[in-house]
Each structure stands twice: as structure tokens, then as C-alpha cells.
Motif scaffolding. Structure first.
Motif, PDB file in Angstrom:
ATOM      1  N   UNK A 142      -3.430 -12.173 -27.849  1.00 53.00           N
ATOM      2  CA  UNK A 142      -2.574 -11.766 -28.648  1.00 53.00           C
ATOM      3  C   UNK A 142      -2.787 -10.312 -29.097  1.00 53.00           C
ATOM      4  N   UNK A 143      -1.632  -9.590 -29.516  1.00 48.92           N
ATOM      5  CA  UNK A 143      -1.830  -8.146 -29.606  1.00 48.92           C
ATOM      6  C   UNK A 143      -2.684  -7.746 -30.569  1.00 48.92           C
ATOM      7  N   UNK A 144      -3.088  -8.233 -31.636  1.00 52.89           N
ATOM      8  CA  UNK A 144      -4.225  -7.763 -32.619  1.00 52.89           C
ATOM      9  C   UNK A 144      -5.585  -7.816 -31.834  1.00 52.89           C
ATOM     10  N   UNK A 145      -5.626  -9.049 -31.081  1.00 53.08           N
ATOM     11  CA  UNK A 145      -7.010  -9.115 -30.484  1.00 53.08           C
ATOM     12  C   UNK A 145      -7.226  -8.214 -29.261  1.00 53.08           C
ATOM     13  N   UNK A 146      -6.138  -7.941 -28.717  1.00 53.82           N
ATOM     14  CA  UNK A 146      -6.080  -6.923 -27.384  1.00 53.82           C
ATOM     15  C   UNK A 146      -6.478  -5.626 -27.922  1.00 53.82           C
ATOM     16  N   UNK A 147      -6.007  -5.057 -29.033  1.00 55.55           N
ATOM     17  CA  UNK A 147      -6.196  -3.945 -29.416  1.00 55.55           C
ATOM     18  C   UNK A 147      -7.480  -3.925 -29.838  1.00 55.55           C
ATOM     19  N   UNK A 148      -8.106  -4.713 -30.550  1.00 58.99           N
ATOM     20  CA  UNK A 148      -9.565  -4.744 -30.836  1.00 58.99           C
ATOM     21  C   UNK A 148     -10.559  -4.801 -29.569  1.00 58.99           C
ATOM     22  N   UNK A 149      -9.968  -5.905 -28.806  1.00 61.70           N
ATOM     23  CA  UNK A 149     -10.903  -5.712 -27.442  1.00 61.70           C
ATOM     24  C   UNK A 149     -10.880  -4.286 -26.838  1.00 61.70           C
ATOM     25  N   UNK A 150      -9.990  -3.871 -26.737  1.00 67.55           N
ATOM     26  CA  UNK A 150     -10.073  -2.414 -26.011  1.00 67.55           C
ATOM     27  C   UNK A 150     -10.795  -1.408 -26.636  1.00 67.55           C
ATOM     28  N   UNK A 151     -10.648  -1.353 -27.941  1.00 65.04           N
ATOM     29  CA  UNK A 151     -11.500  -0.601 -28.777  1.00 65.04           C
ATOM     30  C   UNK A 151     -13.089  -1.040 -28.757  1.00 65.04           C
ATOM     31  N   UNK A 152     -13.134  -2.375 -28.746  1.00 68.23           N
ATOM     32  CA  UNK A 152     -14.731  -2.610 -28.499  1.00 68.23           C
ATOM     33  C   UNK A 152     -15.116  -2.205 -27.166  1.00 68.23           C
ATOM     34  N   UNK A 153     -14.308  -2.356 -26.051  1.00 70.52           N
ATOM     35  CA  UNK A 153     -14.765  -1.980 -24.685  1.00 70.52           C
ATOM     36  C   UNK A 153     -14.959  -0.556 -24.602  1.00 70.52           C
ATOM     37  N   UNK A 154     -14.093   0.240 -25.073  1.00 65.48           N
ATOM     38  CA  UNK A 154     -14.226   1.627 -24.929  1.00 65.48           C
ATOM     39  C   UNK A 154     -15.565   2.089 -25.764  1.00 65.48           C
TER      40      UNK A 154
END
Length: 125
Positions: free
Chosen positions: A4-16
Motif C-alpha cells: 500500500x502507498x503508506x507502507x511503500x513510502x515508509x519502505x523506501x525511506x527505510x531502505x534509503x
């Protein structure tokens, strides 16, 4: 990985943040930096396969995996210090201002706390 969009943004932030933490921690050690980035990429892109191969305690859900990444970033920055060998028996730790330092008194207070109220058992008992 469909999120989902909110998890996706959190995932990319954590990955970065993971990549930044690795760059910060292993900035003079290219071998460790490359291996850690490769392991991160393999783990994040194919978590179930890596769980079967290496990490038995890797979280199942995607939200837990994101939390795992965020916790890993914190540990890398605050608890990992690189060492450089100066001579045969001397090493120099590369400390920075973000490393969490403790005092010896707190270590002495908790010494053996996990063994309190447990009977002592030797290997031959």
C-alpha cells in the motif's frame, strides 16, 4: 513487492536510510560496504528465500520487515564501530559522535542478572 502507498513510502525511506547508515558506518571499508549492500538488496528483494537460507528470525509480514530495517539502521549508526589495525597486536577504533557510549558502572550492576535465581549447572552434571 506490492505494498500500500503508506507502507511503500515508509519502505523506501527505510531502505534509503539503510544505505546511508551503511555508507556512514563502513565509509573506509569498501569490502564490508559492498557485502552489506549486497546482503541488504538480496534480503529486501527476496525476503522469503533469504529467510530460508540464512535468517530464521526474519519477520514474515511486510510491516515487520520495514520495522526490522528501521531498527537495523539505528543499530548500525549507534552500536557499530570500525577498527583499523595499526600493528600486529594494536587496533584503532574509529569512533564518531553518534556512537552510544556506556559507563562501566551500568555493566557491573547488570552482571549476571540473566542467571539470578537459576541453579548453577556444570557440563558434566
Amino acid at each position: 513487492m506490492s505494498l500500500p502507498i503508506e507502507l511503500r513510502s515508509r519502505f523506501f525511506k527505510a531502505y534509503k536510510q539503510s544505505i546511508k547508515a551503511m555508507n556512514f558506518t563502513f565509509y573506509n571499508d569498501l569490502q564490508s560496504l559492498n557485502k552489506s549492500k549486497m546482503l541488504l538488496k538480496e534480503t529486501v528483494l527476496n525476503p522469503m528465500e533469504m529467510k530460508q537460507k540464512m535468517f530464521k528470525d526474519l519477520p514474515e509480514s511486510k510491516e515487520d520487515l520495514i520495522k526490522h530495517l528501521e531498527d537495523m539502521n539505528k543499530i548500525l549508526i549507534q552500536n557499530v564501530a570500525q577498527a583499523k589495525q595499526k600493528s600486529k597486536y594494536k587496533y584503532e577504533l574509529k569512533m564518531h559522535d553518534k556512537i552510544e557510549l556506556g559507563d562501566n558502572e551500568s555493566i557491573k550492576e547488570n552482571k549476571g542478572s540473566q542467571y539470578k535465581n537459576k541453579p548453577f549447572k556444570r557440563c558434566c552434571d
